[in-house]
Each structure stands twice: as structure tokens, then as C-alpha cells.
Design an enzyme around this catalytic site. Structure first.
Site, short mmCIF file in Angstrom:
data_model
loop_
_atom_site.label_atom_id
_atom_site.label_comp_id
_atom_site.label_asym_id
_atom_site.label_seq_id
_atom_site.Cartn_x
_atom_site.Cartn_y
_atom_site.Cartn_z
N PRO A 85 4.71 -8.65 3.65
CA PRO A 85 5.12 -9.84 2.90
C PRO A 85 4.46 -9.92 1.52
O PRO A 85 5.11 -10.34 0.56
CB PRO A 85 4.67 -10.99 3.80
CG PRO A 85 4.76 -10.42 5.18
CD PRO A 85 4.29 -9.00 5.03
N TYR A 86 3.23 -9.50 1.40
CA TYR A 86 2.57 -9.48 0.09
C TYR A 86 3.31 -8.53 -0.85
O TYR A 86 3.63 -8.89 -1.99
CB TYR A 86 1.11 -9.06 0.23
CG TYR A 86 0.43 -8.80 -1.10
CD1 TYR A 86 -0.04 -9.85 -1.86
CD2 TYR A 86 0.26 -7.50 -1.57
CE1 TYR A 86 -0.66 -9.62 -3.09
CE2 TYR A 86 -0.35 -7.25 -2.78
CZ TYR A 86 -0.82 -8.31 -3.54
OH TYR A 86 -1.42 -8.07 -4.75
N ARG A 87 3.58 -7.32 -0.38
CA ARG A 87 4.29 -6.34 -1.20
C ARG A 87 5.66 -6.86 -1.62
O ARG A 87 6.10 -6.66 -2.76
CB ARG A 87 4.44 -5.02 -0.44
CG ARG A 87 3.13 -4.30 -0.16
CD ARG A 87 3.35 -3.11 0.76
NE ARG A 87 2.10 -2.47 1.14
CZ ARG A 87 1.71 -1.26 0.73
NH1 ARG A 87 2.50 -0.56 -0.06
NH2 ARG A 87 0.57 -0.75 1.12
#
Length: 234
Positions: free
Chosen positions: A154-156
């Protein structure tokens, strides 16, 4: 060789200003002579010497995931200082976690809101004023956004969204507002030092701040839509 920039009479908004990178960006613009509007939902700590208010540094406490709050922020900055020349979308955070099929929706939505929605809203409401000044937007993506990976998907995803937001802003505002982003690797910050074993190759936030300052300067007048690596040796 030292390089200096003159941002006298320019007004810069820096979001995420209470964090390690944000406070370094505030310091860089302040040293270049800009009027800096430092924005965060967290007030600056007494220990953060890089964010000490002065006649040219002004703190605005704002929830950047709330559209009305962002609209009010931009209106207040223009009312207080008359213009906006630069927007630095630094607000964001990192979260590791589980594979996608084990990721809670709340965790995903949190990262989307903090990392991507904040940059979208601030850019949206600052754009009319940036067009008046032929200004610049610089946002913070990440090297890890260039590919999928295990453990922090999700960060990426949100940081890849920052790159696409940047390219879209550049295309839609060609000749009016320049939009670029930087892609750090691992920054040498207190949080990263707590989570990982420090390495000499980590990048100093002050060095990334100088690249962001350059991208907002007249020296980068022909650069828009770029995702600039700021990896150092990391």
C-alpha cells in the site's frame, strides 16, 4: 562548489513541516529568503530547531485530508501573504505490513489519505494561485514506487500515485505551473534509525531539500513532469 538560490519575495507552502524531511525543506527555503508557510497536523516540537518561527516562517496547523481545511489553509496563506509561488507536498508516512489479501482496509485508506489525498487536495486548491505566479509544485514519491514489493504494497501504491499525480499536473498546466517530484531511497531520519540499523549510505534530508529547492527555482524553468532520483548511495 556551493550553490545558492534567491527566493526573496516568494511564498512557499511546505506540508509535513514538522517531520524530518519537511523541517529540512522549511529550513532550505527560509535560508533562500522565502516566506515559508509550514503546514502540519502536528505542531512543531520545542526540540525542532529547524522549524523555529521567525518573521518569515509561519506555522499553519491543518488536517490535509480534510478538503475544507485545505481550502481554508490556502485562503489564509493568500490573505496573510498575498500569493503562493511554490508548493512542496512533503506530508506522508511509511507503513510496512501484510500481503494485500491480509491488509486491513483501514490501513490501506490511512496511507492513501496521508500520502496521496493530502497532495491531491493541496495541489488542487493551490493551483489557481500558482498559475498567477507561474509557480511550481514539488511532491515526494519514493524509489520503491517504481516496482511492487512484499510487505509494504500500500505504501508503494500511494507513492506511485504521487508520480502519476505529478505527471498529470505537469501536463494539465503546461506553460503555467511546473510540477515535479523527488524519489528518495532511505532517508537518515530518527524514525528510520529506530526501525533499522543506520547506514552511512542513507541520504540526509537536507540534501533532498536542496533538490526540491532547485526544482522550485528559475534554474529548473524547463523541467516539469520529472521524477527525480535522490538515492545518494543508498
Amino acid at each position: 562548489m556551493s550553490v545558492t538560490f534567491d527566493f526573496s519575495d516568494r511564498v512557499a507552502i511546505v506540508t509535513g513541516a514538522s517531520g524530518a524531511l519537511g523541517s529540512a525543506v522549511v529550513a532550505a527555503f527560509r535560508e533562500a529568503g522565502a516566506t515559508v508557510c509550514a503546514v502540519d497536523i502536528v505542531p512543531p516540537s520545542d526540540e525542532n530547531s529547524l522549524l523555529e518561527p521567525d518573521d518569515d516562517t509561519h506555522f499553519y496547523e491543518t488536517d490535509l485530508t480534510d478538503e475544507l481545511g485545505v481550502e481554508t489553509l490556502v485562503d489564509n496563506v493568500v490573505s496573510d501573504h498575498g500569493r503562493i509561488d511554490c508548493l512542496c507536498n512533503v506530508a506522508g508516512t511509511w507503513r510496512g505490513g501484510n500481503p494485500i489479501d491480509e491488509t486491513d482496509l483501514a490501513e490501506f485508506e490511512f496511507l492513501v489519505n496521508v500520502n496521496l489525498k493530502s497532495a491531491f487536495l493541496t495541489s488542487k486548491h493551490a493551483l489557481p494561485h500558482l498559475r498567477e505566479r507561474e509557480g511550481a509544485i514539488v511532491s515526494v514519491s519514493a524509489r520503491s514506487s517504481l516496482e511492487g514489493g512484499e510487505g509494504d504494497g500500500p505504501y508503494r501504491i500511494t507513492k506511485a500515485g504521487i508520480r502519476l499525480l505529478t505527471e498529470t499536473l505537469a501536463e494539465e498546466n503546461l506553460g503555467e505551473v511546473r510540477a515535479n517530484c523527488v524519489m528518495p531511497s532511505v532517508l537518515d531520519t530518527p524514525m528510520n534509525r529506530e526501525m533499522m540499523t543506520p547506514k552511512d549510505e542513507w541520504v540526509d534530508p537536507a540534501d533532498v531539500a536542496q533538490v526540491m529547492l532547485f526544482l522550485c527555482s528559475d534554474a529548473a524553468s524547463v523541467t516539469s513532469g520529472a521524477a527525480v532520483p535522490v538515492y545518494g548511495e543508498a
